[in-house]
Design an enzyme around this catalytic site. Structure first.
Site, short mmCIF file in Angstrom:
data_model
loop_
_atom_site.label_atom_id
_atom_site.label_comp_id
_atom_site.label_asym_id
_atom_site.label_seq_id
_atom_site.Cartn_x
_atom_site.Cartn_y
_atom_site.Cartn_z
N GLU A 30 -5.07 2.13 2.56
CA GLU A 30 -5.12 0.87 3.31
C GLU A 30 -5.32 1.13 4.79
O GLU A 30 -6.07 0.45 5.48
CB GLU A 30 -3.83 0.07 3.08
CG GLU A 30 -3.83 -1.34 3.70
CD GLU A 30 -3.33 -1.39 5.14
OE1 GLU A 30 -3.50 -2.45 5.78
OE2 GLU A 30 -2.79 -0.39 5.66
N GLU A 31 -4.60 2.16 5.28
CA GLU A 31 -4.55 2.39 6.73
C GLU A 31 -5.90 2.74 7.33
O GLU A 31 -6.12 2.56 8.52
CB GLU A 31 -3.55 3.54 7.04
CG GLU A 31 -2.10 3.20 6.77
CD GLU A 31 -1.55 2.09 7.68
OE1 GLU A 31 -2.30 1.56 8.50
OE2 GLU A 31 -0.37 1.77 7.53
N ASP A 50 5.99 0.70 6.96
CA ASP A 50 4.56 0.54 6.72
C ASP A 50 4.08 1.64 5.78
O ASP A 50 3.65 2.68 6.22
CB ASP A 50 3.83 0.60 8.06
CG ASP A 50 2.36 0.28 7.97
OD1 ASP A 50 1.92 -0.21 6.92
OD2 ASP A 50 1.64 0.53 8.96
N ASP A 97 3.19 -6.34 3.38
CA ASP A 97 2.79 -5.26 4.28
C ASP A 97 2.98 -5.66 5.73
O ASP A 97 2.07 -5.61 6.54
CB ASP A 97 1.33 -4.85 4.02
CG ASP A 97 0.89 -3.71 4.94
OD1 ASP A 97 1.75 -2.96 5.42
OD2 ASP A 97 -0.32 -3.60 5.21
N HIS A 128 2.95 2.66 13.06
CA HIS A 128 2.06 3.81 13.27
C HIS A 128 2.62 4.86 14.22
O HIS A 128 1.87 5.56 14.89
CB HIS A 128 0.69 3.35 13.76
CG HIS A 128 -0.06 2.48 12.78
ND1 HIS A 128 -1.33 2.02 13.02
CD2 HIS A 128 0.28 1.98 11.57
CE1 HIS A 128 -1.73 1.29 12.00
NE2 HIS A 128 -0.76 1.24 11.11
N HIS A 155 0.84 -1.21 0.00
CA HIS A 155 0.00 0.00 0.00
C HIS A 155 0.86 1.25 0.00
O HIS A 155 1.93 1.29 0.61
CB HIS A 155 -1.05 0.00 1.11
CG HIS A 155 -0.50 0.06 2.52
ND1 HIS A 155 -0.17 1.25 3.13
CD2 HIS A 155 -0.28 -0.91 3.43
CE1 HIS A 155 0.25 1.00 4.37
NE2 HIS A 155 0.20 -0.30 4.58
#
Lengths: 468, 468
Positions: B327-328, B293, B355, B426, B281
């Site tokens: 995606e997130e 990520d 991912d 994140h 992504h």
């Protein structure tokens, strides 16, 4: 009963006489007591509890702040609770400063934010911020040598990496960028200074710290970038296009105000006027909770004194714990302490400070007259089983201790493993979870051996000339 | 020349026929080519250069933001540069949100700041902030079960720790606090929600992430605390006095706007309408540069396709790289992709996504009809020397792939070592320095084996019923 021989002025001569009489200054009984203390320390988590209490109940405590005031109250309370004979404070005067915000953002060619923090006592940007091009230097010396036209109106970026070592000796070669960079940038008309953080981590924390501000005519904003952000800026610059950065920084310089050295004593039973000082500093930088720097030191020296206070009798001379104020901003508390105690310095038999985190102690350094290495040798009998080797005789005794050492006071240095110390130093990430409870036990074990024997031994340590 | 047997609707039956005819679906020549590709990948740092380019030249790219737009342009440019036959975008519609500031501070009994971040799409506090008492829950289930009177007007604090594992399976049991905590808190009239970050580090970074906001009547501010800050709050609460926290949060919900799935193809030489999808992504959270990520995934799949494009001939069928958008925030790009491509789904022979960071791949999972395990077995001949073991047949193929898998599309899963993935996930600390260049080479080596063989092999993989 050799003690009456010792006078304040004749200390050195008397000491030599004593040491000539006694090949071994520490009695077997003293060593036995020290051994019991050591082994008890290895079983106790009390020092950790003290660090926990300071970080949870007080937290950040920069010199002269409300947190600092709470720390001073906490320290007195804690010393009383731990059974010290005398607890008092000595006021010092400190420059004060409030951190505001520090935002940085690459404007072009690759817009994205950068994580930065203000160096201590940095000024802010003009209202609305400033935008300027980056000019990179490999170190502060290169910035100092650069022609002003290369720097004027730009943001000088000092991009020097720190080496990771057990001793922390990687610090010296890079810290000049932080301490002297802003002055050099300001003198050449730079818009601001940015430095790669003085640290060994690769985390998105910028490391704050002290810089020289006295006498700088027109100070400019001075910021540290986290290592990943310095990498980012470096990678952008390598692409060859001008890199423009916008800074928006707000800080507040306040009037000087009071802080305190907090002192607690275990009064000597025979020679109370003779004093062994063990210290740590109570202040911290403002972004972490000051667990490693220097909550751990506070825990170690308070617990060391508590264990000695718990013995059936007081030690021969006085053990004085000094929690120095305002260490972070230039050893302010220690300097004012030594000034205020000039007349007493000859009575301070030795000094030692714990201020290098909470790693395992691996080396025992000293600063003793050569004639008193016998004492260190005897201490080593009890320290070696803790994994500690004999080091050199050039110890400063720690940052605050160095002010005493400069006046000839002998010092002991229980050197911690500092391999990861500069991962956390002066960052928001200096928090309790970084303190290893097992290492802290080993620290107290070593400190209680050294402190008990220094307060209990017969004889004196003399003075150590500063050119030593 | 068995291919004409395969029709879109009769794919499964034809496949079974093929597999019955050929005990070994992959020819020795195919395996030889794959081996050369694998060994070449182990020598190349090109994937790393792609991740470097994305993180330096674009950086943060949350769905629908200006950074996202730059990422979409970057991806198309990069695909063209790498020699893809076709490069195009497919527009999707995404909810948009701007993070503002999030300040938290214990007001009493132990005043000190807490490091927090807003969970994705959190509302802000009223102007001037809000102050309320903390009420602690061990997990989201306990909050859901609590009587409203216990929660009303307070800040609900979910304090559940995540377990560190290689598979990342510690994530599932804690992520509910993040995804469902705010709704539960809002329904009971809480003033706000705070959670211990869903993460495995002990650094002062709070982990953001998605939560359910649809249909929540009166949403309240929702924040994550860094692990050390959650420890701090926990330690304060243990002391038994009410803990009051002040929150000052500002965020901005924007109108829905466009984002894009970016697609690049290496067109098949014999059956171009048959497609193997490999994905990653393109969007990231806003506080880091999205290196793990999912910059690493972007680098791996782009480089995999580039290597295959460099071969003397195109593979038998089409290799399609899809860099999914958004995606997130709930697999938005993948869901809209599958909707838009419903008619083509039977032609997608398999799907796989990278991912899960940049750790070493250690396990090869699949989602294949039992009758096609022979293909996985043959792939394993080339994967095993990379340190990869055969895993299970329950692979989702990765987060975005799972949407395809739910429609019966077979999947491959090259499972990375995720031991430290949730240290950075994140957070602002998800930056390039966390990507190990050597691990990335191993990743590409495995991906190029799997991707080349899946696009080159004779026969089909059929469909896998979703109840499989």
């Amino acid at each position: 009963m050799l003690k009456p021989l010792l006078s304040l002025t004749g200390g050195i001569i008397a000491t030599l006489a004593v040491s000539a009489l006694h090949a071994k200054p520490l009695s077997d009984e003293d060593l036995s007591v020290a051994e019991v203390l050591r082994d008890r320390a290895l079983e106790s988590s009390d020092a950790y509890s003290i660090v926990e209490s300071l970080t949870v109940e007080v937290g950040p405590r920069p010199a002269g702040s409300a947190g600092d005031q709470r720390a001073v109250a906490w320290a007195q309370e804690k010393m009383k609770e731990l059974g010290f004979d005398r607890v008092y404070t000595e006021q010092i005067e400190v420059p004060r400063w409030n951190r505001g915000h520090a935002h940085a953002r690459v404007v072009s060619p690759f817009p994205q934010p950068l994580i930065v923090t203000s160096l201590g006592y940095s000024v802010g940007t003009p209202e609305g911020g400033l935008t300027a091009e980056i000019v990179e230097f490999p170190d502060v010396e290169a910035l100092m040598k650069a022609p002003a036209r290369k720097v004027k109106g730009k943001i000088a970026f000092i991009n020097k990496r720190m080496e990771r070592t057990r001793t922390g000796e990687g610090y010296g070669p890079v810290v000049g960028g932080r301490s002297k960079g802003m002055r050099a940038a300001a003198e050449k008309g730079a818009a601001a200074l940015m430095i790669r953080s003085v640290g060994t981590d690769s985390d998105r924390f910028a490391h704050t710290g002290m810089m020289y501000i006295e006498g700088v005519q027109d100070p400019v904003p001075a910021l540290a970038l986290s290592a990943p952000d310095a990498n980012l800026l470096e990678a952008m610059l390598k692409r060859g296009k001008p890199v423009q950065v916008k800074l928006d920084v707000h800080n507040q310089r306040l009037e000087d105000g009071p802080s305190f050295n907090v002192v607690g004593e275990i009064t000597g039973r025979e020679n109370p006027e003779e004093v062994m000082i063990i210290g740590a500093h109570l202040d911290s930088w403002d972004e972490g909770t000051g667990a490693l720097d220097d909550g751990a030191g506070v825990g170690v020296v308070l617990e060391t004194a508590r264990m000695i206070a718990e013995l059936p009798q007081r030690p021969r001379r006085t053990l004085r714990v000094v929690l120095f104020g305002a260490e972070e901003i230039g050893l302010v508390g220690a300097k004012q302490y030594v000034e205020a105690h000039q007349d007493e310095l000859d009575n301070i038999i030795a000094v030692s400070e714990s201020d290098f985190g909470a790693g395992k102690i691996w080396r025992f350094d000293t600063r003793l007259p050569d004639s008193r290495f016998d004492i260190a040798d005897q201490m080593m009998q009890l320290l070696a089983p803790l994994g500690i080797e004999r080091g050199n005789n050039k110890s400063s005794g720690g940052p605050d201790s160095s002010v005493f050492v400069a006046r000839g006071v002998p010092a002991f240095g229980l050197y911690q493993d500092g391999t990861d110390y500069f991962d956390y130093h002066h960052t928001p990430n200096d928090t309790l979870d970084k303190v290893d409870p097992e290492n802290l036990k080993q620290n107290v074990a070593a400190w209680v051996v050294m402190s008990f024997l220094a307060t209990e031994m017969e004889g004196d340590l003399g003075r150590v000339p500063t050119e030593h």
